[in-house]
Motif scaffolding. Structure first.
Motif, PDB file in Angstrom:
ATOM      1  N   LEU A   5       3.076  26.099 -17.195  1.00 53.42           N
ATOM      2  CA  LEU A   5       2.533  25.557 -18.434  1.00 53.42           C
ATOM      3  C   LEU A   5       2.471  26.604 -19.525  1.00 53.42           C
ATOM      4  O   LEU A   5       2.706  26.303 -20.678  1.00 53.42           O
ATOM      5  N   SER A   6       2.148  27.810 -19.157  1.00 55.67           N
ATOM      6  CA  SER A   6       2.009  28.836 -20.183  1.00 55.67           C
ATOM      7  C   SER A   6       3.278  28.935 -21.018  1.00 55.67           C
ATOM      8  O   SER A   6       3.230  29.275 -22.181  1.00 55.67           O
ATOM      9  N   GLY A  58       8.228  14.555 -12.683  1.00 57.21           N
ATOM     10  CA  GLY A  58       8.342  15.881 -12.090  1.00 57.21           C
ATOM     11  C   GLY A  58       8.437  16.963 -13.151  1.00 57.21           C
ATOM     12  O   GLY A  58       7.792  18.000 -13.069  1.00 57.21           O
ATOM     13  N   PHE A  59       9.230  16.697 -14.188  1.00 55.06           N
ATOM     14  CA  PHE A  59       9.396  17.641 -15.286  1.00 55.06           C
ATOM     15  C   PHE A  59       8.066  17.911 -15.975  1.00 55.06           C
ATOM     16  O   PHE A  59       7.719  19.047 -16.281  1.00 55.06           O
ATOM     17  N   GLN A  63       4.682  21.371 -15.701  1.00 55.27           N
ATOM     18  CA  GLN A  63       4.188  22.151 -16.828  1.00 55.27           C
ATOM     19  C   GLN A  63       2.693  22.059 -17.023  1.00 55.27           C
ATOM     20  O   GLN A  63       2.148  22.673 -17.926  1.00 55.27           O
ATOM     21  N   LEU A  64       2.005  21.249 -16.197  1.00 55.00           N
ATOM     22  CA  LEU A  64       0.592  21.015 -16.453  1.00 55.00           C
ATOM     23  C   LEU A  64      -0.269  22.129 -15.891  1.00 55.00           C
ATOM     24  O   LEU A  64      -0.012  22.646 -14.810  1.00 55.00           O
ATOM     25  N   ALA A 121      -5.161  18.129 -20.397  1.00 55.64           N
ATOM     26  CA  ALA A 121      -4.077  17.412 -21.061  1.00 55.64           C
ATOM     27  C   ALA A 121      -4.337  15.918 -20.978  1.00 55.64           C
ATOM     28  O   ALA A 121      -5.080  15.448 -20.121  1.00 55.64           O
ATOM     29  N   VAL A 122      -3.722  15.209 -21.888  1.00 58.81           N
ATOM     30  CA  VAL A 122      -3.772  13.751 -21.884  1.00 58.81           C
ATOM     31  C   VAL A 122      -2.342  13.256 -21.744  1.00 58.81           C
ATOM     32  O   VAL A 122      -1.455  13.717 -22.462  1.00 58.81           O
TER      33      VAL A 122
END
Lengths: 235, 489
Positions: A5-6, A58-59, A63-64, A121-122
């Motif tokens: 995610l960073s 998955g993508f 990133q979360l 995150a939303v």
């Protein structure tokens, strides 16, 4: 799994962004590569090329950040057409799921969520091209997300890329997975065709990527057979 | 409310007051008069008499059947409505008993309270006789028999059973005063069994307590607002909420409570109550938050003929110690989350806002249970070790109901080759499996079949989770069926 995610939320961007076809791919997974990302959390729009293709999930999940709870909004049609989220298959530990009756409720719930700084995150999944999802609605989400620092992902299933206030717009499709080193007949590490077709301050591009433990890797596009065959079976 | 049955009937049917109408109920020996109009009463009908006897006096009576259940429901509704005067209301036959100790001064003394009650009942079109007395028995007697003093009232006012009353009257003890003059000992000896006359006397003059039943020991925090004029405009409820909230929050603060459920009751002039209520995920006494939750619902309250009083009650409150997290306002995560859940739940309903809960089950659709977010505390989904989970490899998305697919396979027990889902053909290029999940025999019928799950990938790279239900020749049905259950990311 989700330390990537960073890359999206934070920092170094786009110097290395090149279409995959031009890269010399080393052995192993391919080139280590940072996903193009805006400087701060904002609204990103994700188009699934087909509602029956779950590849975008998955993508996105790769990133979360998982340190804070997540709000996942689905409208009813999205649940019917491409399934309800299944917590045992998600990396995020804390989760609130909203089953919205229609796009209007879903957008309202997303906006409430984006204003709540306790969320990481939303994610909102909308089916088709609802009338309420216009430029104003997306712009509101984008502004709210930037103000509160909560990343917002608008996922469009079976929709068209109409006018939108999203800062980044992706089109994600599953690609054949990498070779499974343990079993040739089994699916391996999932790969995706990611197309960034509109972004503020970033050049658009199209990449074949897989997600490894901490960052994305470029791989040969599955349509580039000449490059691909060699690489895919090295791994 | 001595005439509630006939008045309710007259309101419902819009009849003229001059018609000699009697409402009857079925008795053992034919219809018995339950209630009469004034015109019928003037012609000699009275409640409790047989209809045939009354017809003998005057054959012109129009008999209609009464509806005691409907009357009781109306009294119940009035009892709810009477909450505007006192929090302690009890239905007593066709009347209401209110505990007004410590309440009267809010309405300008006992006289003011009585005036207010009479006015309200007149406005509602119901005859009511009101009496305030130090004991419930005395109040009942005074309201039913009138007057200012107990002593001249007939012994009926003691609410004894008819036999005892008859005995007393035969003995010449016709008034309560006469009874009070007798030595207690003699009275107690004479009426030993059954209905105790001394007891009834004691209750009336307050020597023995007669508490109202169901007295809540700890009344919930509540704020009241009485309007000068009935308000009919739709914003009235929201404005009242704004005025009431500080008072309620002050009460909550003093008692160190936080509201879990709040309700705003609007008392209408016609004797009905409209209630809007909301629940919260964690106890809260934040005026801004509570107001925001309740405002939308309050705006939907229909004033009909107008509200003339409002009450804001914290029906369910939990202890909440006063706390100051920091000097600067720094939102805490849990509280922020709880507020978000509150807002979502109020608008979308508790069934739409949920949180996963792990269930002890291997069946995928049971393994992820959902609970309403408002009723459960936020906690991490009990995560198995990431490594273990990856081994299990569950899909991130699951169809609510597995959908049947047509599958072509090399051998009945072998890997699937191609399947058709929603009329689209998917050629399977890679497959992994099977992962066998047996039926839960302790809760499923014995005919349920096992499932063999496969992770498959088609030529485009789309990844699915499909399963075969049953085995060929397992004796639980015909050829095994195939289903698609999940989508991989």
């Amino acid at each position: 799994m989700a330390r990537g995610l960073s890359l999206v939320a934070g920092g170094a961007v786009s110097a290395q962004v090149r279409p995959a076809a031009y890269d010399r791919l080393p052995s192993g997974l391919g080139e280590r590569w940072l996903l193009p990302a805006p400087p701060s959390p904002t609204l990103a729009e994700l188009f699934a090329t087909h509602p029956r293709d779950g590849g975008w999930a998955g993508f996105l999940l790769a990133q979360l950040a998982t340190d804070k709870p997540l709000l996942w909004v689905q409208d009813r049609m999205a649940i019917l057409e491409s399934g309800r989220i299944h917590p045992p298959g998600l990396p995020c530990p804390e989760l609130i799921h909203v089953e919205a009756r229609d796009a209007k409720d879903a957008l309202w719930a997303m906006e409430e969520g984006v204003r709540c700084t306790a969320l990481s995150a939303v994610i909102g999944e909308l089916w088709g091209d609802p009338k309420v999802l216009d430029f104003t609605a997306t712009r509101r989400l984008a502004v709210a997300a930037e103000r509160s620092g909560v990343a917002c992902w608008l996922v469009r299933l079976g929709g068209h890329a109409n006018l939108s206030g999203a800062r980044m717009r992706w089109r994600i499709e599953s690609a054949p997975s990498l070779r499974n080193p343990l079993d040739r007949r089994a699916p391996g590490v999932p790969a995706w065709e990611a197309e960034l077709f509109r972004a503020r301050g970033l050049p658009p591009g199209r990449w074949s990527v897989v997600h490894d433990s901490d960052r994305f890797h470029l791989v040969a596009g599955h349509r580039d057979r000449a490059l691909g065959e060699g690489q895919r079976f090295i791994a | 409310m001595p005439a509630i049955a006939i008045e309710r009937w007259a309101k419902a049917n819009d009849s003229s007051p001059d018609a000699p109408i009697v409402l009857t109920v079925e008795g053992t020996h034919g219809p018995i008069i339950h209630a009469v109009t004034r015109a019928a009463a003037a012609r000699g009908a009275r409640a409790g008499a047989r209809l045939t006897d009354a017809r003998a006096l005057d054959p012109a009576f129009i008999a209609l059947s009464a509806d005691p259940d409907g009357d009781a429901a109306l009294v119940q509704r009035f009892a709810h409505w009477a909450g505007r005067w006192s929090p302690l209301v009890e239905v007593d036959g066709d009347g209401l008993r209110l505990d007004v100790s410590g309440v009267a001064h809010l309405f300008g003394g006992e006289a003011g309270l009585i005036r207010d009650m009479v006015q309200c009942f007149v406005a509602a079109g119901i005859t009511a006789r009101v009496a305030i007395a130090p004991t419930a028995g005395a109040a009942w007697a005074l309201s039913h028999f009138g007057g200012d003093e107990l002593t001249p009232l007939p012994v009926h006012a003691l609410r004894l059973d008819p036999d005892t009353v008859r005995t007393l009257e035969r003995l010449g003890l016709k008034t309560i005063g006469a009874l009070l003059d007798l030595p207690r000992l003699a009275l107690a000896r004479r009426f030993r069994g059954g209905e105790d006359v001394v007891d009834a006397l004691d209750r009336m003059i307050g020597r023995k307590p007669e508490p109202l039943t169901a007295a809540p020991t700890d009344p919930p925090p509540r704020a009241l607002l009485k309007l000068e004029e009935p308000a009919t405009h739709p914003e009235a409820a929201v404005q009242a909420l704004e005025r009431l909230m500080p008072g309620l929050v002050h009460q909550l603060q003093e008692r160190q409570l936080g509201a879990r459920r709040l309700s705003l009751a609007g008392y209408r002039v016609d004797g009905s109550v409209a209630v809007a209520s909301v629940a919260t995920a964690i106890p809260s006494r934040e005026p801004k938050h509570l107001q925001r939750l309740l405002a939308d619902k309050a705006a939907e309250l229909n004033p009909e003929f107008g509200f003339d009083a409002f009450a804001l009650t914290a029906d369910w409150a939990e202890s909440l110690a006063s706390a100051q997290d920091s000097l600067v306002e720094e939102p805490s995560g849990t509280r922020e989350m709880a507020r978000l859940v509150d807002r979502l739940t109020v608008k979308l309903g508790p069934r739409a806002v949920r949180r996963p809960r792990e269930e002890e089950s291997h069946l995928p659709e049971r393994a992820s249970g959902w609970v309403a977010a408002i009723g459960s505390s936020l906690q991490a989904y009990p995560s198995t070790q990431p490594a273990a989970r990856e081994e299990l490899s569950r899909p991130p998305r699951l169809l609510d109901r597995p959908e049947a697919i047509a599958v072509i396979y090399a051998t009945p027990e072998g890997l699937p080759r191609r399947f058709v889902w929603r009329r689209a053909v998917h050629d399977i290029t890679r497959a992994e499996g099977p992962e066998r999940i047996a039926p839960e025999w302790w809760r499923q019928p014995s005919t349920s079949r096992l499932r063999d799950y496969y992770r498959v990938e088609d030529a485009d790279g789309w990844r699915y989770w499909i399963y075969r239900e049953g085995l060929a020749g397992d004796g639980r049905g015909g050829a095994p069926n195939w289903f698609i259950h999940g989508l991989f990311g």
